[in-house]
Write a protein that holds these residues in place. Structure first.
Motif, PDB file in Angstrom:
ATOM      1  N   LYS A 161      22.262   6.194 -11.107  1.00 16.36           N
ATOM      2  CA  LYS A 161      22.261   6.466 -12.556  1.00 16.36           C
ATOM      3  C   LYS A 161      21.382   7.677 -12.866  1.00 16.36           C
ATOM      4  O   LYS A 161      21.723   8.513 -13.703  1.00 16.36           O
ATOM      5  CB  LYS A 161      21.746   5.238 -13.321  1.00 16.36           C
ATOM      6  CG  LYS A 161      22.765   4.130 -13.534  1.00 16.36           C
ATOM      7  CD  LYS A 161      22.221   3.121 -14.550  1.00 16.36           C
ATOM      8  CE  LYS A 161      23.278   2.083 -14.926  1.00 16.36           C
ATOM      9  NZ  LYS A 161      23.465   1.062 -13.891  1.00 16.36           N
ATOM     10  N   TRP A 162      20.219   7.734 -12.178  1.00 17.88           N
ATOM     11  CA  TRP A 162      19.265   8.797 -12.496  1.00 17.88           C
ATOM     12  C   TRP A 162      19.804  10.187 -12.110  1.00 17.88           C
ATOM     13  O   TRP A 162      19.410  11.192 -12.704  1.00 17.88           O
ATOM     14  CB  TRP A 162      17.922   8.534 -11.818  1.00 17.88           C
ATOM     15  CG  TRP A 162      16.928   9.602 -12.172  1.00 17.88           C
ATOM     16  CD1 TRP A 162      16.367  10.524 -11.360  1.00 17.88           C
ATOM     17  CD2 TRP A 162      16.397   9.876 -13.484  1.00 17.88           C
ATOM     18  NE1 TRP A 162      15.527  11.351 -12.062  1.00 17.88           N
ATOM     19  CE2 TRP A 162      15.531  10.971 -13.376  1.00 17.88           C
ATOM     20  CE3 TRP A 162      16.593   9.287 -14.747  1.00 17.88           C
ATOM     21  CZ2 TRP A 162      14.844  11.491 -14.460  1.00 17.88           C
ATOM     22  CZ3 TRP A 162      15.916   9.812 -15.837  1.00 17.88           C
ATOM     23  CH2 TRP A 162      15.055  10.898 -15.690  1.00 17.88           C
ATOM     24  N   ARG A 163      20.697  10.220 -11.128  1.00 21.34           N
ATOM     25  CA  ARG A 163      21.286  11.510 -10.775  1.00 21.34           C
ATOM     26  C   ARG A 163      22.037  12.121 -11.961  1.00 21.34           C
ATOM     27  O   ARG A 163      22.254  13.330 -12.030  1.00 21.34           O
ATOM     28  CB  ARG A 163      22.201  11.370  -9.552  1.00 21.34           C
ATOM     29  CG  ARG A 163      21.414  11.238  -8.247  1.00 21.34           C
ATOM     30  CD  ARG A 163      22.275  11.486  -7.022  1.00 21.34           C
ATOM     31  NE  ARG A 163      23.092  10.341  -6.665  1.00 21.34           N
ATOM     32  CZ  ARG A 163      22.701   9.351  -5.883  1.00 21.34           C
ATOM     33  NH1 ARG A 163      21.474   9.354  -5.378  1.00 21.34           N
ATOM     34  NH2 ARG A 163      23.506   8.339  -5.590  1.00 21.34           N
ATOM     35  N   LYS A 164      22.438  11.257 -12.892  1.00 20.82           N
ATOM     36  CA  LYS A 164      23.071  11.728 -14.135  1.00 20.82           C
ATOM     37  C   LYS A 164      22.063  11.716 -15.289  1.00 20.82           C
ATOM     38  O   LYS A 164      22.428  11.758 -16.459  1.00 20.82           O
ATOM     39  CB  LYS A 164      24.256  10.824 -14.482  1.00 20.82           C
ATOM     40  CG  LYS A 164      25.359  10.858 -13.427  1.00 20.82           C
ATOM     41  CD  LYS A 164      26.464   9.868 -13.791  1.00 20.82           C
ATOM     42  CE  LYS A 164      27.547   9.858 -12.721  1.00 20.82           C
ATOM     43  NZ  LYS A 164      28.601   8.843 -12.996  1.00 20.82           N
ATOM     44  N   LYS A 165      20.765  11.630 -14.909  1.00 21.72           N
ATOM     45  CA  LYS A 165      19.662  11.609 -15.870  1.00 21.72           C
ATOM     46  C   LYS A 165      19.786  10.446 -16.873  1.00 21.72           C
ATOM     47  O   LYS A 165      19.524  10.594 -18.067  1.00 21.72           O
ATOM     48  CB  LYS A 165      19.567  12.951 -16.612  1.00 21.72           C
ATOM     49  CG  LYS A 165      19.125  14.097 -15.716  1.00 21.72           C
ATOM     50  CD  LYS A 165      17.696  13.901 -15.233  1.00 21.72           C
ATOM     51  CE  LYS A 165      17.227  15.009 -14.298  1.00 21.72           C
ATOM     52  NZ  LYS A 165      17.743  14.897 -12.923  1.00 21.72           N
TER      53      LYS A 165
END
Length: 446
Positions: free
Chosen positions: A290-294
């Motif tokens: 998820k964090w890779r898409k901020k």
């Protein structure tokens, strides 16, 4: 003056800019050759990969030095150690303890055992839950030692713990000369009756202390670095007492306690007689993806919003510095005063102080703040609790940040995870078992 500077110390010859009487010192090689290769006398290092050679301007030869303890000054073949062998001055204090507090029955039992160990120059493990009041348990023993002219050292693994302990001890032993030693400390070189130091600083001492107290003995780096236990042994006198403090002894020590091979006293309850808050597990999905898409998991966003709205301070533990540095600007959208702190942060002390004063609503941190920082009324969450950095010991300590105050003995501990680990389950069982032991011994009011 020289005696006051040198007493109980082992210093590199290059550190001494004044003449000294060789009658009271022993000059030894700091790097010696053995059958295995080289050995550093100061830190005990025998790992040959941690030695290096260089063209030395001092001896005009290729000189070998120890890389293991180089942060304390370079131990090299031509730079010997100067070890004080003369008398160490003693100061006797008459009832130096000025404290009006009262110990709980479990604390009192532990305090008595600490006094016995100090009186008999014995070893003791104090196994006490987070927030049990370990520091107060030491007061009577330190008082006894100081009244007998003994020199006391409390060694802690991290600077944060030293900065927390030093003012507390200074307030209850106001007449006692004290030194707080850590990287960059103004007290460096000071000889004191009561010393609080990071374990690394003990590399400067040799046969100096009558009482050695090692706080948070399970914590990194002490638990992972044999150099530091070597430094502790070298810094204490041959006849001295050794007190270990921990909330989370390793499996070997637990076995030794259970089998009677290690003398120990246990405090399974906090001084305020409320049970330890037990963590809850909350699945948050693949948070790294998820964090890779901020984006953060919705349950984490909800937890942050709730705390901002309720104005309830909280720690949010994360596994990596890189993630922390990226996440903090994102989290400041929820509240501009949310901050992050980690071991390499130059403003670490200022941020922790601001959090204590209530100026920071949520402090995002690595495991650097898993211990040694006490704030009365906070909640705690761990994002990525399944990551290897969050060991059983680390998770127990993190949970131990909550409910420490008698005015606020409860709180929320949330482990956000992408899958339960053995460490998570063991940490929860550890806390539950301590509560059961405390109930059995009648140490809880419920």
């Amino acid at each position: 003056m020289i005696r006051l500077y040198m007493a109980g110390k082992q210093l590199l010859k290059c550190e001494l800019s004044f003449p000294y009487d060789e009658k009271y010192v022993q000059i030894v090689e700091s790097i010696v050759k053995t059958k295995k290769g080289y050995r550093c006398v100061r830190c005990g290092n025998e790992n040959q990969q941690l030695f290096a050679s260089f063209p030395c301007a001092r001896c005009k030869r290729i000189c070998t030095y120890c890389r293991k303890c180089v942060m304390m000054g370079r131990c090299s073949e031509c730079n010997p150690l100067v070890i004080w062998t003369g008398p160490i001055p003693s100061t006797f204090f008459s009832s130096p303890l000025k404290w009006s507090g009262k110990l709980s029955p479990a604390q009192q039992l532990a305090s008595d055992e600490v006094c016995h160990a100090i009186d008999r120059n014995d070893s003791l493990l104090v196994w006490a839950v987070c927030g049990a009041g370990k520091t107060e348990v030491l007061f009577a023993g330190i008082n006894l030692a100081l009244s007998h002219g003994k020199r006391v050292c409390i060694a802690a693994p991290r600077t944060d713990v030293v900065l927390e302990l030093a003012p507390r001890l200074a307030s209850v032993f106001p007449s006692v000369d004290m030194a707080a030693l850590y990287g960059g400390s103004e007290d460096r070189g000071k000889l004191a009756s009561l010393t609080v130091a990071t374990t690394h600083q003990l590399l400067r001492y040799c046969r100096a202390f009558d009482v050695m107290i090692v706080d948070e003995v399970d914590a990194f780096p002490y638990s992972a670095d044999p150099m530091l236990s070597y430094a502790v042994e070298r810094a204490r006198k041959p006849t001295s007492s050794l007190i270990y403090l921990t909330a989370t002894p390793n499996e070997q020590w637990r076995y030794e306690v259970k089998s009677g091979k290690r003398k120990a006293v246990m405090i399974p309850a906090r001084y305020h007689r409320h049970p330890l808050p037990v963590p809850t597990f909350e699945w948050c999905g693949n948070w790294q993806k998820k964090w890779r898409k901020k984006r953060l998991p919705s349950c984490v966003v909800r937890w942050i919003n709730e705390h901002v709205e309720r104005r309830k301070q909280a720690f949010l533990f994360v596994p990596h510095i890189d993630f922390l540095q990226q996440a903090v600007p994102h989290l400041q959208q929820f509240h501009p005063h949310i901050e992050g702190v980690h071991a390499e942060d130059p403003k670490r002390k200022e941020k922790v102080l601001a959090f204590r004063r209530g100026h920071i609503p949520i402090l995002v941190t690595t495991t650097i703040l898993e211990r040694g920082v006490t704030v009365p009324n906070i909640d705690v969450a761990v994002l990525g609790a399944e990551q290897p950095i969050f060991t059983e010991s680390a998770l127990v300590q993190i949970a131990g940040r909550v409910g420490r105050s008698a005015q606020h003995p409860t709180g929320d501990i949330r482990f956000f995870h992408f899958g339960k680990t053995k460490a998570m389950l063991k940490a929860k069982r550890h806390i539950v078992r301590m509560n059961e032991e405390a109930r059995k011994r009648g140490l809880l009011d419920e």
